[in-house]
Design a protein around this motif. Structure first.
Motif, PDB file in Angstrom:
ATOM      1  N   ALA A   2       0.571  -1.239  -0.008  1.00  0.00           N
ATOM      2  CA  ALA A   2      -0.035  -0.014  -0.024  1.00  0.00           C
ATOM      3  C   ALA A   2       0.883   1.099  -0.082  1.00  0.00           C
ATOM      4  CB  ALA A   2      -0.983  -0.235   1.288  1.00  0.00           C
ATOM      5  N   ARG A   3       1.196   1.554  -1.374  1.00  0.00           N
ATOM      6  CA  ARG A   3       2.019   2.861  -1.438  1.00  0.00           C
ATOM      7  C   ARG A   3       2.069   3.358  -2.800  1.00  0.00           C
ATOM      8  NH1 ARG A   3       7.036  -1.268  -1.018  1.00  0.00           N
ATOM      9  NH2 ARG A   3       7.047  -2.264  -3.216  1.00  0.00           N
ATOM     10  N   SER A   4       2.167   4.584  -2.815  1.00  0.00           N
ATOM     11  CA  SER A   4       2.243   5.418  -4.167  1.00  0.00           C
ATOM     12  C   SER A   4       3.047   4.656  -5.204  1.00  0.00           C
ATOM     13  CB  SER A   4       2.580   6.816  -3.878  1.00  0.00           C
ATOM     14  OG  SER A   4       1.758   7.482  -2.674  1.00  0.00           O
ATOM     15  N   ARG A   5       2.634   4.999  -6.514  1.00  0.00           N
ATOM     16  CA  ARG A   5       3.167   4.433  -7.641  1.00  0.00           C
ATOM     17  C   ARG A   5       4.400   5.217  -7.835  1.00  0.00           C
ATOM     18  NH1 ARG A   5       1.801   1.055 -11.614  1.00  0.00           N
ATOM     19  NH2 ARG A   5      -0.498   0.804 -10.679  1.00  0.00           N
ATOM     20  N   GLN A   6       5.386   4.731  -8.220  1.00  0.00           N
ATOM     21  CA  GLN A   6       6.687   5.404  -8.477  1.00  0.00           C
ATOM     22  C   GLN A   6       6.727   5.911  -9.968  1.00  0.00           C
ATOM     23  OE1 GLN A   6      10.536   3.312  -7.285  1.00  0.00           O
ATOM     24  NE2 GLN A   6      11.531   4.063  -9.549  1.00  0.00           N
ATOM     25  N   VAL A   7       6.883   7.058  -9.872  1.00  0.00           N
ATOM     26  CA  VAL A   7       6.862   8.239 -11.131  1.00  0.00           C
ATOM     27  C   VAL A   7       8.303   8.563 -11.575  1.00  0.00           C
ATOM     28  CG1 VAL A   7       6.173  10.081 -12.326  1.00  0.00           C
ATOM     29  CG2 VAL A   7       4.746   8.946 -10.836  1.00  0.00           C
ATOM     30  N   MET A   8       8.638   8.281 -12.712  1.00  0.00           N
ATOM     31  CA  MET A   8      10.132   8.981 -13.118  1.00  0.00           C
ATOM     32  C   MET A   8       9.741   9.747 -14.317  1.00  0.00           C
ATOM     33  SD  MET A   8      12.190   5.450 -12.881  1.00  0.00           S
ATOM     34  CE  MET A   8      10.999   4.344 -13.784  1.00  0.00           C
ATOM     35  N   LYS A   9      10.724  10.909 -14.416  1.00  0.00           N
ATOM     36  CA  LYS A   9      10.616  11.663 -15.398  1.00  0.00           C
ATOM     37  C   LYS A   9      11.910  12.022 -16.142  1.00  0.00           C
ATOM     38  CE  LYS A   9       6.646  14.280 -13.947  1.00  0.00           C
ATOM     39  NZ  LYS A   9       5.862  15.385 -13.164  1.00  0.00           N
ATOM     40  N   SER A  10      12.029  11.962 -17.308  1.00  0.00           N
ATOM     41  CA  SER A  10      13.308  11.970 -17.927  1.00  0.00           C
ATOM     42  C   SER A  10      13.360  13.496 -18.253  1.00  0.00           C
ATOM     43  CB  SER A  10      13.252  11.260 -19.328  1.00  0.00           C
ATOM     44  OG  SER A  10      12.411  11.582 -20.271  1.00  0.00           O
TER      45      SER A  10
END
Length: 462
Positions: free
Chosen positions: A442-450
């Protein structure tokens, strides 16, 4: 033929100016309990028919501190000396005239019942019994004056003593026993013939001698057992003497004390065989230890029970906790009231446990808070995990089954139930029950921005 009863008067009216305190002298603590409480314990062990405590300075404070139903409080409105204090109490004693009265002092914290019993036995057939002791340096104390037959005939205060009398090493402790009838005869005759203008109880000794009354004495073999406290330095010395005796008793019963000068026992400690206590450990309240228990340096244990083979590592604080066999705690752990650790469980560094049961073999190794929790056996709780047991108004319970694995930095928001063999992914915030055998993440989805640019500081020119 009537049987003599014993009545005890404890003098506790003085302020204790040399203590330099607003607190009444008799309320200053030795080994965690006030001097007066310790004296009253010894007095009560003699099973007196009545127990009277004369109070003056801070009277109400003393009553509140020592709420004992068997004590009759006698207020000495004006402090006019020990003789006047005893006279105030004697008027309250309703008894047969041949009953005996024992006079004690509330600032003699190391007094023990064996000394008092010996005094009472020595004076059983005498009109007056006086407790004495010997000091290598008797300066400041009243000397015991005896005749050629070694019968006591007077107590000579230092300022009134001759050069020869000042060489006498037997001194007056102030504690005595006499019949109620004799005290009622002698006390009204006391006169304030001294620089303080007070009525001294010790003057009754000379009265008794002049009347041909029999005077018995008992010499206390240990001066510290009958010494009064006049200032904080004297209290500190008695504290060390008390602590050394407690350390010696533990050592003689089979416990290794690494340094007897660096242990403090402010309660009742019972150790099994082959325990070891390192330096700067403080015991308070009731502490019970099984066999082969090791307490490392700088720990505080208050009202705890430790099973066989427990190890408490350095800098840990345990209060109101029960530890089963083979439990390991610390370093830097805190167990609060209601913590129950089953056999071979482990609480590691910077972990706090409160009102919780930790099952056999379970581990909470690092940086965690476990409160209002029931945990099963063989669980592993990751670093930084907390049970969120308080909603701002009420406490709620977390229930964790057997063989549960909780990943690091997780929050279990109570009330919540984790079944057996549950796995919680690291960094999860669990707000719903998890059935047995399930994985909960139960945790936020990891987001990656190039192509992302970090913020940069503006130059002063900008």
């Amino acid at each position: 033929m009537s049987t003599q009863s014993l009545h005890i008067i404890v003098l506790a009216a003085g302020k204790g100016t040399r203590m330099r305190s607003t607190k009444p002298k008799v309320l200053h603590p030795l080994a965690g309990r006030s001097m007066l409480e310790r004296v009253l314990d010894e007095a009560e062990s003699l099973d007196p028919a009545s127990l009277h405590v004369v109070i003056g300075y801070g009277a109400e404070h003393i009553r509140q501190h020592c709420p004992r139903p068997d004590v009759s409080w006698v207020e000495q409105g004006e402090q006019r000396g020990t003789g006047h204090a005893v006279a105030c109490a004697v008027t309250n004693i309703q008894a047969q005239t041949d009953d005996r009265v024992l006079v004690l002092y509330g600032d003699v914290p190391l007094l023990d019942v064996d000394v008092l019993s010996s005094l009472l036995d020595s004076a059983r057939s005498a009109d007056l019994g006086v407790l004495t002791t010997r000091l290598d340096d008797p300066s400041g104390y009243g000397r015991i004056i005896r005749d050629r037959e070694q019968r006591m005939i007077a107590i000579r205060e230092e300022r009134d003593a001759s050069a020869d009398e000042k060489n006498i090493t037997e001194i007056n402790t102030g504690m005595l026993v006499a019949s109620l009838d004799a005290l009622r005869t002698w006390l009204p005759k006391l006169q304030p013939h001294n620089a303080q203008g007070e009525l001294y109880l010790t003057d009754i000794v000379q009265m008794a001698a002049e009347e041909g009354k029999s005077i018995a004495t008992h010499l206390a073999p240990d001066p510290l057992r009958v010494a009064g406290v006049n200032d904080r330095w004297a209290l500190a010395q008695m504290e060390r003497a008390w602590q050394l005796r407690q350390a010696q008793a533990l050592a003689m019963s089979g416990t290794t004390i690494v340094d007897p000068a660096r242990i403090d026992i402010r309660g009742d400690v019972i150790c099994g065989m082959d325990c070891q206590i390192d330096i700067n450990v403080v015991f308070e309240g009731q502490v019970r230890m099984g066999d082969n228990v090791v307490i490392e340096p700088n720990c505080i244990l208050r009202d705890v029970t430790l099973g066989n083979g427990v190890r408490v590592r350095a800098f840990s604080h345990l209060e109101g906790a029960t530890l089963g066999e083979g439990v390991e705690v610390g370093p830097y752990a805190r167990l609060r009231p209601g913590a129950e650790l089953a056999e071979h469980s482990k609480i590691g560094n910077f972990v706090e446990v409160k009102a919780s049961r930790i099952g056999a073999g379970s581990k909470v190794n690092h940086l965690s808070y476990i409160g209002d929790t029931v945990m099963g056996a063989d669980c592993n709780i990751g670093a930084g995990t907390i049970t969120c047991n308080y909603d701002g108004t009420n406490k709620h319970q977390t229930v964790i089954g057997n063989q549960v694995f909780v990943g690091s930095s997780s929050q279990l928001v109570a009330p919540v139930h984790l079944g057996d063999e549950v796995t919680v992914g690291a960094g999860s915030t669990i707000t719903q029950d998890v059935p047995s055998g399930h994985l909960a993440v139960a945790r936020s989805r990891q987001v990656m921005k190039s192509g992302w640019q970090r913020p940069r500081k503006k130059s002063k020119a900008e």
